[in-house]
Every structure is written in structure tokens, then in C-alpha cells.
Design a protein around this motif. Structure first.
Motif, PDB file in Angstrom:
ATOM      1  N   UNK A   1       0.826  -0.985 -10.080  1.00 14.73           N
ATOM      2  CA  UNK A   1       1.184  -0.026 -10.530  1.00 14.73           C
ATOM      3  C   UNK A   1      -0.036   0.948 -10.200  1.00 14.73           C
ATOM      4  N   UNK A   2       0.749   1.934  -8.631  1.00 12.24           N
ATOM      5  CA  UNK A   2      -0.247   2.975  -7.846  1.00 12.24           C
ATOM      6  C   UNK A   2       0.521   4.031  -7.916  1.00 12.24           C
TER       7      UNK A   2
ATOM      8  N   UNK B   1       0.998  -0.891  -0.141  1.00 12.96           N
ATOM      9  CA  UNK B   1       0.037  -0.134  -0.007  1.00 12.96           C
ATOM     10  C   UNK B   1       1.107   1.516   0.121  1.00 12.96           C
ATOM     11  N   UNK B   2       1.905   1.347   1.106  1.00  8.72           N
ATOM     12  CA  UNK B   2       3.132   2.284   1.360  1.00  8.72           C
ATOM     13  C   UNK B   2       3.730   2.904  -0.442  1.00  8.72           C
ATOM     14  N   UNK B   3       3.959   1.438  -0.565  1.00  3.47           N
ATOM     15  CA  UNK B   3       4.679   1.940  -2.132  1.00  3.47           C
ATOM     16  C   UNK B   3       3.953   2.029  -3.459  1.00  3.47           C
ATOM     17  N   UNK B   4       2.063   1.564  -3.085  1.00  2.00           N
ATOM     18  CA  UNK B   4       1.726   1.653  -4.007  1.00  2.00           C
ATOM     19  C   UNK B   4       1.432   3.592  -4.011  1.00  2.00           C
TER      20      UNK B   4
ATOM     21  N   UNK C   1      -3.025   5.337   4.231  1.00  2.00           N
ATOM     22  CA  UNK C   1      -3.991   4.884   4.917  1.00  2.00           C
ATOM     23  C   UNK C   1      -4.753   4.584   4.024  1.00  2.00           C
ATOM     24  N   UNK C   2      -5.913   2.955   3.477  1.00  3.29           N
ATOM     25  CA  UNK C   2      -7.398   3.681   3.372  1.00  3.29           C
ATOM     26  C   UNK C   2      -7.683   3.945   3.135  1.00  3.29           C
ATOM     27  N   UNK C   3      -9.052   4.883   2.370  1.00  6.77           N
ATOM     28  CA  UNK C   3      -9.947   5.636   2.700  1.00  6.77           C
ATOM     29  C   UNK C   3     -11.426   5.047   1.886  1.00  6.77           C
ATOM     30  N   UNK C   4     -12.159   4.953   3.156  1.00  9.29           N
ATOM     31  CA  UNK C   4     -13.287   3.632   2.770  1.00  9.29           C
ATOM     32  C   UNK C   4     -14.271   4.334   2.169  1.00  9.29           C
ATOM     33  N   UNK C   5     -14.830   3.901   0.579  1.00 13.31           N
ATOM     34  CA  UNK C   5     -15.622   3.964  -0.555  1.00 13.31           C
ATOM     35  C   UNK C   5     -17.144   3.900  -0.013  1.00 13.31           C
ATOM     36  N   UNK C   6     -17.360   2.355   0.435  1.00 15.32           N
ATOM     37  CA  UNK C   6     -18.090   1.908   1.337  1.00 15.32           C
ATOM     38  C   UNK C   6     -18.567   0.610   1.480  1.00 15.32           C
ATOM     39  N   UNK C   7     -18.915   0.428   2.479  1.00 17.23           N
ATOM     40  CA  UNK C   7     -18.820  -0.958   3.940  1.00 17.23           C
ATOM     41  C   UNK C   7     -19.568  -1.694   2.857  1.00 17.23           C
TER      42      UNK C   7
END
Length: 191
Positions: free
Chosen positions: A103-104, A21-24, A30-36
Motif C-alpha cells: 500500500x502506497x 512504483x507508478x501504481x503506489x 521516480x524514486x527520490x534518492x535518500x542515501x547511496x
């Protein structure tokens, strides 16, 4: 005892380790919640990653929270588009699975393994499993009625945990073969 359960389509997606996650996306991201999602604590994130194989690439949604290992879940049709040959496996069983490149916006990750086609499965609470007479790792069949293409899916693995909500997950190829009517889809467990 036969029992009807919710059937959900699990589209292509990936799970990232904190390191990847941090490399990309950058250090400390930190991940951002779009929907549960229907499974407790699981969510679709705003973040997307380009997954690249020998033949092509697909932009895929990241599901959270982060995991111990990065895992890419595709349908077999997606796999052909990418040019990879993923094994059909349970989530987390990554040994010897297919490679790809991620790729991010901030970086790239070469995965030597991690691409799977998820085995169709029933997430089940311990209470529901006991009521139905199932245990973890049982293999069941599932009959799903559809207006024009009713099917019986075999080889559905049962996964029992107190952290689950009871529902079957099939991939997009399986859902397309079924051609379900709009709205919620239910199937009948056949032991």
C-alpha cells in the motif's frame, strides 16, 4: 587463502518494478534518492511502502533503482510478524515465493509472490573473487568474531559481478544473533 571482508546488515526492504512504483506513488513517479548504499548504483529511497500480510503490516523502505520485478526482502522474524512464510532465496528467485499486499499513497498492489528471506551472500568483484579463489555460485562459510557471540555462518552464496563492491550481506536476525561491537564488522572467508 583466508580473506577478511566487510559484513553489512541488510534490513527489511523492497524493490519495485516501474509499473508497481507508478501504481503506489502515481503515474510518472521516480524514486527520490535518500542515501547511496555500499553497492554501486544502489540507493535507499525516500519512499516507503506498507507491506501487509495475513497477521500484520510493516512499513518498509524502498531501494532503488527500479527492478524488472517487485521483490520484498524480510527477516524470518519480520515474516512471522506479517504472517507469511517466505522461502530463503537469492535475490531475484521469486517463483513460488510468499504473497503480500503493498500500500502506497496513491494505490495498492496485491503480490501473488515476491516475498523472500534473502539468503546470506557475498557480493564480490571478479578481481577479488580471483584473488580469493572463488567463482560465482560457490558456497562458503564466514567466521565473524564478536565480543560475546562469535559465529560461523555457513551456506553463504558467492555472487560475482563487475557491478558489485565486495561485501557480505546478512539480515537483521543474523546480525542480532552475532551481537557485533559498534562500528564496521569484518568476517573471515572459510572455503
Amino acid at each position: 587463502m583466508d580473506r577478511k571482508v566487510l559484513v553489512e546488515t541488510s534490513a527489511r526492504h523492497l524493490h519495485l518494478s516501474q509499473e508497481h512504483l507508478e501504481i503506489l506513488f502515481g503515474k510518472g513517479h521516480e524514486l527520490t534518492v535518500k542515501k547511496m548504499l555500499s553497492q554501486p548504483g544502489q540507493f535507499a529511497a525516500e519512499e516507503k511502502v506498507q507491506v501487509i500480510g495475513p497477521k500484520g503490516s510493516l512499513k518498509m523502505s524502498v531501494l532503488g533503482p527500479v527492478r524488472k520485478e517487485t521483490q520484498v526482502e524480510v527477516s524470518l522474524t519480520d515474516a512471522r510478524s506479517l504472517g507469511v512464510q517466505p522461502p530463503i532465496r537469492e535475490s531475484g528467485d521469486l517463483e513460488g515465493s510468499a504473497p503480500c499486499k503493498l500500500v502506497g499513497p496513491e494505490g495498492e498492489v496485491e503480490l501473488t509472490q515476491g516475498v523472500i528471506a534473502a539468503k546470506r551472500h557475498l557480493h564480490c568483484t571478479p578481481e577479488d573473487a580471483a584473488e580469493i579463489g572463488l567463482k560465482d555460485k560457490d558456497i562458503i562459510s564466514l567466521k565473524i568474531d564478536s565480543p560475546e557471540r562469535s559465529l560461523v555462518f555457513g551456506d553463504v552464496v558467492v555472487r560475482v559481478s563487475a557491478s558489485y563492491a565486495t561485501a557480505v550481506h546478512i539480515d537483521t536476525d543474523e546480525a542480532n544473533a552475532l551481537a557485533p561491537a559498534p562500528g564496521e564488522v569484518y568476517g573471515t572467508i572459510i572455503k
